[in-house]
Design a protein around this motif. Structure first.
Motif, PDB file in Angstrom:
ATOM      1  N   LEU A 191       0.790  -1.251  -0.134  1.00 33.01           N
ATOM      2  CA  LEU A 191       0.012   0.100   0.076  1.00 33.01           C
ATOM      3  C   LEU A 191       0.678   1.243  -0.209  1.00 33.01           C
ATOM      4  CD1 LEU A 191      -1.724  -2.313   1.210  1.00 33.01           C
ATOM      5  CD2 LEU A 191      -3.093  -0.615   2.435  1.00 33.01           C
ATOM      6  N   LYS A 192       0.470   2.304  -0.745  1.00 33.91           N
ATOM      7  CA  LYS A 192       1.079   3.708  -0.681  1.00 33.91           C
ATOM      8  C   LYS A 192       0.236   4.623  -1.057  1.00 33.91           C
ATOM      9  CE  LYS A 192       5.426   5.382  -2.732  1.00 33.91           C
ATOM     10  NZ  LYS A 192       6.495   5.240  -3.691  1.00 33.91           N
ATOM     11  N   ALA A 193       0.619   5.972  -0.540  1.00 36.78           N
ATOM     12  CA  ALA A 193      -0.352   7.100  -1.036  1.00 36.78           C
ATOM     13  C   ALA A 193       0.250   7.602  -1.921  1.00 36.78           C
ATOM     14  CB  ALA A 193      -0.390   8.056   0.218  1.00 36.78           C
ATOM     15  N   THR A 210      -5.394  14.502  -7.073  1.00 44.74           N
ATOM     16  CA  THR A 210      -6.165  13.772  -5.830  1.00 44.74           C
ATOM     17  C   THR A 210      -5.413  12.829  -5.235  1.00 44.74           C
ATOM     18  OG1 THR A 210      -8.345  14.462  -7.017  1.00 44.74           O
ATOM     19  CG2 THR A 210      -8.387  12.814  -5.393  1.00 44.74           C
ATOM     20  N   PRO A 211      -5.260  13.073  -3.989  1.00 44.13           N
ATOM     21  CA  PRO A 211      -4.834  11.566  -3.138  1.00 44.13           C
ATOM     22  C   PRO A 211      -5.569  10.645  -3.322  1.00 44.13           C
ATOM     23  CG  PRO A 211      -5.261  13.750  -1.722  1.00 44.13           C
ATOM     24  CD  PRO A 211      -6.065  13.794  -2.977  1.00 44.13           C
ATOM     25  N   ALA A 212      -4.868   9.482  -3.454  1.00 48.31           N
ATOM     26  CA  ALA A 212      -5.594   7.979  -3.561  1.00 48.31           C
ATOM     27  C   ALA A 212      -4.463   7.114  -2.831  1.00 48.31           C
ATOM     28  CB  ALA A 212      -5.594   7.613  -4.825  1.00 48.31           C
ATOM     29  N   LEU A 213      -5.398   5.922  -2.472  1.00 45.11           N
ATOM     30  CA  LEU A 213      -4.621   4.903  -2.050  1.00 45.11           C
ATOM     31  C   LEU A 213      -4.025   3.803  -3.123  1.00 45.11           C
ATOM     32  CD1 LEU A 213      -3.422   3.274   0.628  1.00 45.11           C
ATOM     33  CD2 LEU A 213      -5.679   2.196   0.755  1.00 45.11           C
ATOM     34  N   ARG A 214      -3.131   3.486  -3.306  1.00 47.45           N
ATOM     35  CA  ARG A 214      -2.397   2.609  -4.277  1.00 47.45           C
ATOM     36  C   ARG A 214      -2.257   1.232  -3.702  1.00 47.45           C
ATOM     37  NH1 ARG A 214       2.346   0.794  -6.746  1.00 47.45           N
ATOM     38  NH2 ARG A 214       2.305   0.903  -9.061  1.00 47.45           N
ATOM     39  N   ILE A 215      -3.084   0.047  -4.163  1.00 51.78           N
ATOM     40  CA  ILE A 215      -2.605  -1.220  -3.542  1.00 51.78           C
ATOM     41  C   ILE A 215      -2.160  -1.859  -4.793  1.00 51.78           C
ATOM     42  CG2 ILE A 215      -3.996  -3.108  -2.486  1.00 51.78           C
ATOM     43  CD1 ILE A 215      -6.106  -1.216  -1.666  1.00 51.78           C
ATOM     44  N   ASP A 216      -1.182  -2.544  -4.531  1.00 47.72           N
ATOM     45  CA  ASP A 216      -0.349  -3.442  -5.611  1.00 47.72           C
ATOM     46  C   ASP A 216      -0.273  -4.870  -5.010  1.00 47.72           C
ATOM     47  OD1 ASP A 216       1.151  -4.590  -7.463  1.00 47.72           O
ATOM     48  OD2 ASP A 216       2.792  -3.332  -7.058  1.00 47.72           O
ATOM     49  N   ARG A 217      -1.444  -5.725  -5.780  1.00 43.98           N
ATOM     50  CA  ARG A 217      -1.659  -7.088  -5.169  1.00 43.98           C
ATOM     51  C   ARG A 217      -1.152  -8.029  -5.804  1.00 43.98           C
ATOM     52  NH1 ARG A 217      -7.500  -8.902  -4.834  1.00 43.98           N
ATOM     53  NH2 ARG A 217      -8.048  -7.612  -3.149  1.00 43.98           N
ATOM     54  N   ILE A 218      -0.386  -9.221  -5.447  1.00 40.81           N
ATOM     55  CA  ILE A 218      -0.061 -10.338  -6.245  1.00 40.81           C
ATOM     56  C   ILE A 218      -1.122 -11.486  -5.506  1.00 40.81           C
ATOM     57  CG2 ILE A 218       1.822 -11.899  -6.968  1.00 40.81           C
ATOM     58  CD1 ILE A 218       2.012  -8.981  -7.665  1.00 40.81           C
ATOM     59  N   ALA A 219      -1.903 -11.881  -6.425  1.00 38.05           N
ATOM     60  CA  ALA A 219      -2.761 -13.116  -6.238  1.00 38.05           C
ATOM     61  C   ALA A 219      -2.041 -14.322  -6.423  1.00 38.05           C
ATOM     62  CB  ALA A 219      -3.972 -13.104  -6.601  1.00 38.05           C
ATOM     63  N   LEU A 220      -2.014 -15.474  -5.317  1.00 34.72           N
ATOM     64  CA  LEU A 220      -1.302 -16.594  -5.595  1.00 34.72           C
ATOM     65  C   LEU A 220      -2.368 -17.775  -5.481  1.00 34.72           C
ATOM     66  CD1 LEU A 220       1.347 -15.887  -3.110  1.00 34.72           C
ATOM     67  CD2 LEU A 220       1.673 -15.702  -5.344  1.00 34.72           C
ATOM     68  N   ALA A 221      -2.215 -18.865  -6.554  1.00 30.85           N
ATOM     69  CA  ALA A 221      -2.847 -19.897  -6.623  1.00 30.85           C
ATOM     70  C   ALA A 221      -2.504 -20.736  -5.475  1.00 30.85           C
ATOM     71  CB  ALA A 221      -2.812 -20.600  -7.882  1.00 30.85           C
ATOM     72  N   LEU A 222      -3.051 -22.166  -5.304  1.00 30.15           N
ATOM     73  CA  LEU A 222      -3.152 -22.969  -4.239  1.00 30.15           C
ATOM     74  C   LEU A 222      -1.563 -23.493  -4.337  1.00 30.15           C
ATOM     75  CD1 LEU A 222      -6.403 -25.119  -4.818  1.00 30.15           C
ATOM     76  CD2 LEU A 222      -5.642 -23.949  -2.686  1.00 30.15           C
ATOM     77  N   SER A 232      -4.607  -1.154  -7.826  1.00 36.11           N
ATOM     78  CA  SER A 232      -5.938  -0.705  -7.577  1.00 36.11           C
ATOM     79  C   SER A 232      -5.550   0.994  -6.938  1.00 36.11           C
ATOM     80  CB  SER A 232      -6.703  -1.196  -6.499  1.00 36.11           C
ATOM     81  OG  SER A 232      -7.211  -2.437  -6.912  1.00 36.11           O
ATOM     82  N   LEU A 233      -6.297   1.758  -7.615  1.00 33.59           N
ATOM     83  CA  LEU A 233      -6.129   3.242  -7.180  1.00 33.59           C
ATOM     84  C   LEU A 233      -7.669   3.509  -6.450  1.00 33.59           C
ATOM     85  CD1 LEU A 233      -4.497   4.870 -10.221  1.00 33.59           C
ATOM     86  CD2 LEU A 233      -3.333   4.297  -8.021  1.00 33.59           C
ATOM     87  N   CYS A 234      -7.532   3.913  -5.148  1.00 35.24           N
ATOM     88  CA  CYS A 234      -8.689   3.973  -4.495  1.00 35.24           C
ATOM     89  C   CYS A 234      -8.727   5.281  -3.808  1.00 35.24           C
ATOM     90  CB  CYS A 234      -8.482   2.883  -3.221  1.00 35.24           C
ATOM     91  SG  CYS A 234      -8.226   1.121  -3.668  1.00 35.24           S
ATOM     92  N   LEU A 235     -10.033   5.856  -3.858  1.00 29.44           N
ATOM     93  CA  LEU A 235     -10.593   7.015  -3.436  1.00 29.44           C
ATOM     94  C   LEU A 235     -10.941   6.942  -1.939  1.00 29.44           C
ATOM     95  CD1 LEU A 235     -12.569   8.754  -6.252  1.00 29.44           C
ATOM     96  CD2 LEU A 235      -9.787   8.833  -5.754  1.00 29.44           C
ATOM     97  N   THR A 236     -10.366   7.567  -0.969  1.00 29.18           N
ATOM     98  CA  THR A 236     -10.407   7.225   0.586  1.00 29.18           C
ATOM     99  C   THR A 236     -11.234   8.415   1.080  1.00 29.18           C
ATOM    100  OG1 THR A 236      -8.298   7.722   1.048  1.00 29.18           O
ATOM    101  CG2 THR A 236      -8.741   5.768   0.536  1.00 29.18           C
ATOM    102  N   GLU A 237     -11.699   9.281   0.493  1.00 29.04           N
ATOM    103  CA  GLU A 237     -12.445  10.482   1.067  1.00 29.04           C
ATOM    104  C   GLU A 237     -13.763  10.160   2.025  1.00 29.04           C
ATOM    105  OE1 GLU A 237     -14.524  14.804   0.346  1.00 29.04           O
ATOM    106  OE2 GLU A 237     -13.619  13.751  -1.431  1.00 29.04           O
ATOM    107  N   GLU A 238     -14.527   9.042   1.408  1.00 27.88           N
ATOM    108  CA  GLU A 238     -15.482   8.572   2.205  1.00 27.88           C
ATOM    109  C   GLU A 238     -15.356   6.962   2.335  1.00 27.88           C
ATOM    110  OE1 GLU A 238     -18.936   9.492  -0.089  1.00 27.88           O
ATOM    111  OE2 GLU A 238     -18.585  11.688  -0.140  1.00 27.88           O
ATOM    112  N   ALA A 239     -14.342   6.431   2.062  1.00 22.80           N
ATOM    113  CA  ALA A 239     -14.016   5.111   2.502  1.00 22.80           C
ATOM    114  C   ALA A 239     -12.697   4.985   3.032  1.00 22.80           C
ATOM    115  CB  ALA A 239     -14.241   4.232   1.123  1.00 22.80           C
ATOM    116  N   HIS A 240     -12.411   3.648   3.698  1.00 21.26           N
ATOM    117  CA  HIS A 240     -11.186   3.216   4.226  1.00 21.26           C
ATOM    118  C   HIS A 240     -10.700   1.944   4.051  1.00 21.26           C
ATOM    119  CE1 HIS A 240     -14.315   2.337   7.343  1.00 21.26           C
ATOM    120  NE2 HIS A 240     -13.530   1.285   7.676  1.00 21.26           N
ATOM    121  N   TYR A 241      -9.437   1.648   4.186  1.00 20.76           N
ATOM    122  CA  TYR A 241      -8.983   0.180   4.242  1.00 20.76           C
ATOM    123  C   TYR A 241      -9.056  -0.428   5.411  1.00 20.76           C
ATOM    124  CZ  TYR A 241      -5.633  -3.511   2.875  1.00 20.76           C
ATOM    125  OH  TYR A 241      -5.165  -4.866   2.371  1.00 20.76           O
TER     126      TYR A 241
END
Length: 246
Positions: A191-193, A210-222, A232-241
């Motif tokens: 996570l990074k602003a 505009t400020p945003a929360l950048r989420i860099d996710r690596i999804a792993l299989a079984l 993911s670039l997320c607006l957090t003015e009305e939301a939170h992680y």
């Protein structure tokens, strides 16, 4: 040959608790597709007899897999392979929550789907050859009709052949499991602003910078193979992680 016979016959390379060895056996069956999402597992007694261990050892292995959200224990009905339904994804993988309201699964609108050679970051994240083909999906995700997330997903084209020509559903992880036999077991996130670029801000209908929360996710299989990179670039003015730490 039972697990005990194999263990006795093989030279000792290292040691792990017996229930962990049983867990590995059961996990491999999930990887191999012996048990598909939604299917009912044999009873603890049946598994214990088949593997050659006690019922308590099997129970402990199953409990760990259930704690990792790979299995679901249903009282009086048995143990089932977990499915990537919206409720599971909501609590395991989707962490953006409205400041005022309940956690909800977002709606999605696909902006575009393209195929291109992997760039350096995608190659490293997905453990694929430089310039190997990747499918990129760019989409907006909204809560209560307001776009809050701009996502770019990068998927190995070799693993998800034909996905670029298919309809992209809101619940991608369910599609991965049903069409490609790939279950997302866990993910790593960074996570990074950041401040939004002009293009990203326009997609989210906000001002450049505009400020945003950048989420860099690596999804792993079984089996631990990385199968998806999701920025993911997320607006957090009305939301939170929201992350539940245990």
């Amino acid at each position: 040959m039972t697990l005990k016979q194999k263990r006795d016959a093989a030279p000792a390379i290292g040691f792990s608790p017996l229930y962990q060895q049983v867990k590995s056996v059961l996990l491999q069956r999930l990887v191999d597709g012996v048990w598909v999402p939604g299917s009912l597992l044999p009873s603890e007694i049946q598994l214990a007899a088949e593997i050659g261990v006690s019922q308590g050892t099997v129970r402990k292995a199953l409990d760990e897999l259930a704690a990792e959200n790979l299995l679901v224990r249903r009282q009086g009905r048995g143990t089932f392979v977990a499915e990537h339904d919206e409720r599971r994804i909501l609590f395991q993988f989707f962490k953006l929550v409205p400041d005022h309201g309940e956690r909800r699964f977002p709606e999605s609108a696909v902006l575009n789907v393209t195929v291109a050679p992997a760039d350096a970051e995608e190659s490293a994240a997905l453990a694929i050859e430089p310039a190997a083909g990747v499918i990129r999906i760019r989409r907006l995700r909204a809560l209560d009709g307001r776009p809050l997330i701009l996502e770019t997903l990068s998927l190995p084209q070799k693993v998800f052949a034909g996905l670029d020509r298919a309809e992209i559903p809101n619940n991608l992880y369910s599609l991965f499991a049903s069409r490609y036999g790939i279950t997302i077991a866990r993910a790593r996130e960074r996570l990074k602003a950041v401040a939004l670029s002009a293009d990203d801000a326009a997609a989210l209908s906000v001002a450049t910078g505009t400020p945003a929360l950048r989420i860099d996710r690596i999804a792993l299989a079984l089996d631990g193979m990385p199968v998806e990179r999701r920025l993911s670039l997320c607006l957090t003015e009305e939301a939170h992680y929201l992350s539940d730490l245990r």
